[in-house]
Scaffold this motif. Structure first.
Motif, short mmCIF file in Angstrom:
data_model
loop_
_atom_site.label_atom_id
_atom_site.label_comp_id
_atom_site.label_asym_id
_atom_site.label_seq_id
_atom_site.Cartn_x
_atom_site.Cartn_y
_atom_site.Cartn_z
N GLU A 1 97.53 45.39 123.83
CA GLU A 1 97.71 44.17 124.71
C GLU A 1 98.34 44.62 126.03
OE1 GLU A 1 98.55 40.58 121.43
OE2 GLU A 1 100.19 41.86 122.28
N THR A 2 99.25 45.64 125.97
CA THR A 2 99.92 46.19 127.17
C THR A 2 98.66 46.96 128.10
OG1 THR A 2 102.05 46.68 126.21
CG2 THR A 2 101.35 47.85 128.23
N GLU A 3 97.98 47.47 127.38
CA GLU A 3 96.64 48.20 128.10
C GLU A 3 95.76 47.31 128.90
OE1 GLU A 3 93.56 52.07 127.50
OE2 GLU A 3 94.95 51.33 125.80
N ILE A 4 95.29 46.30 127.82
CA ILE A 4 94.31 45.16 128.18
C ILE A 4 95.16 44.62 129.58
CG2 ILE A 4 93.51 42.89 127.98
CD1 ILE A 4 93.03 43.96 124.98
N ARG B 1 93.44 44.46 133.27
CA ARG B 1 93.15 43.19 133.95
C ARG B 1 93.81 43.25 135.41
NH1 ARG B 1 94.25 39.14 128.94
NH2 ARG B 1 92.14 39.16 127.99
N ALA B 2 95.05 43.55 135.22
CA ALA B 2 95.73 43.65 136.79
C ALA B 2 94.95 44.46 137.65
CB ALA B 2 97.21 44.25 136.46
N ARG B 3 94.67 45.54 137.27
CA ARG B 3 93.64 46.52 138.11
C ARG B 3 92.29 45.84 138.53
NH1 ARG B 3 91.91 52.85 136.80
NH2 ARG B 3 90.89 53.21 138.75
N ILE C 1 85.84 48.78 134.96
CA ILE C 1 86.94 48.17 134.51
C ILE C 1 86.64 46.94 133.45
CG2 ILE C 1 88.77 46.43 135.04
CD1 ILE C 1 89.29 48.28 137.43
N GLN C 2 85.65 46.27 133.71
CA GLN C 2 85.39 45.10 132.94
C GLN C 2 84.92 45.71 131.61
OE1 GLN C 2 82.43 43.10 135.50
NE2 GLN C 2 84.04 41.95 136.28
N ARG C 3 83.87 46.78 131.85
CA ARG C 3 83.48 47.09 130.38
C ARG C 3 84.66 47.96 129.64
NH1 ARG C 3 79.57 49.68 134.06
NH2 ARG C 3 80.62 51.53 134.06
N ARG C 4 85.56 48.43 130.31
CA ARG C 4 86.80 49.17 129.40
C ARG C 4 87.46 48.05 129.07
NH1 ARG C 4 89.28 52.42 126.39
NH2 ARG C 4 91.39 52.79 126.66
N GLN C 5 87.69 46.67 129.76
CA GLN C 5 88.37 45.53 129.12
C GLN C 5 87.66 45.04 127.86
OE1 GLN C 5 89.64 42.50 132.10
NE2 GLN C 5 89.47 40.97 130.56
#
Length: 245
Positions: free
Chosen positions: A69-72, A76-78, A106-110
């Protein structure tokens, strides 16, 4: 050694009390609840170990979920920062292109992280169910152990009551015997378990062996006040009827 025949017959009453005391001692050592408790304790330990293992896994999953959750949140913040920068109109075309590529990444990573989080949450839900089941099983095992202990304690209390009553009764009875006769009786009882027994139909009531004709003849010839003993086991034989050759 001589003793009044009536006194000798009272040895059978003493032997009956001693036999009951011996049964109390034996039962105390062999109560079925003792084995039941040992097995129940083993089951409780096993259930405790199982619960600890499940709760440890659950703790690990909680840590993994929190980290995910922290990584997500960071991703998201980035992404939000990049979108605001793109919308500000303060970047050139080249930087805008780079931001678009970065935002897509970033979206793919998210998406990957959120899928992983969903899997973790499903695993955690399943593990929580396992933990609840393990707690129920531990409660059942613990209750079974406590029930066995209650039954053991009740049985021991009954045995203690019987032992106390019979010990007091024996003490009173023992004072009615000559010291030399009581010593012989007690020594025989300590060595062989039974100090005195009835002699009937050629058979010793202690060892249950039928005596031969010679031994029976000696018993017939012995005076009524003579203290006689079994040639096989040594128990004092109380002649409650005429021995027959």
């Amino acid at each position: 050694m001589k003793a009044d025949p009536a006194v000798q017959r009272r040895l059978l009453d003493l032997a009956a009390v001693d036999a009951e005391l011996a049964r109390v001692t034996h039962r105390r050592r062999t109560l079925p609840e003792i084995a039941e408790i040992a097995e129940a304790e083993q089951q409780v330990r096993a259930k405790q170990d199982a619960l600890v293992a499940v709760e440890t896994t659950l703790t690990d999953l909680d840590r993994d979920v929190k980290r995910q959750e922290t990584e997500i949140d960071q991703v998201r913040a980035r992404g939000e920062r990049d979108r605001k920068l793109m919308q500000s109109g303060s970047v050139g075309a080249k930087q805008l292109t780079e931001l678009e590529h970065e935002l897509a990444t970033i979206q793919r990573r998210q998406g990957i992280l959120e899928d992983d989080l969903l899997e973790l949450m499903e695993r955690r839900e399943a593990m929580e169910a396992d933990a609840n089941f393990a707690r129920v099983e531990l409660d059942k095992a613990t209750e079974k152990l406590e029930d066995a202990k209650r039954r053991r304690d009740a049985a021991l209390a009954d045995l203690e009551s019987t032992e106390t009553k019979r010990t007091a009764e024996r003490s009173t009875m023992a004072r009615g015997f000559p010291d030399d006769l009581l010593k012989v009786y007690d020594r025989q009882r300590e060595q062989r378990g039974i100090g005195a027994a009835a002699f009937q139909s050629r058979r010793c009531g202690a060892c249950r062996i039928e005596l031969d004709s010679g031994a029976v003849s000696k018993l017939k010839e012995a005076a009524a006040d003579e203290v006689v003993r079994c040639e096989e086991c040594g128990a004092i034989l109380v002649r409650i009827g005429e021995p027959r050759a």
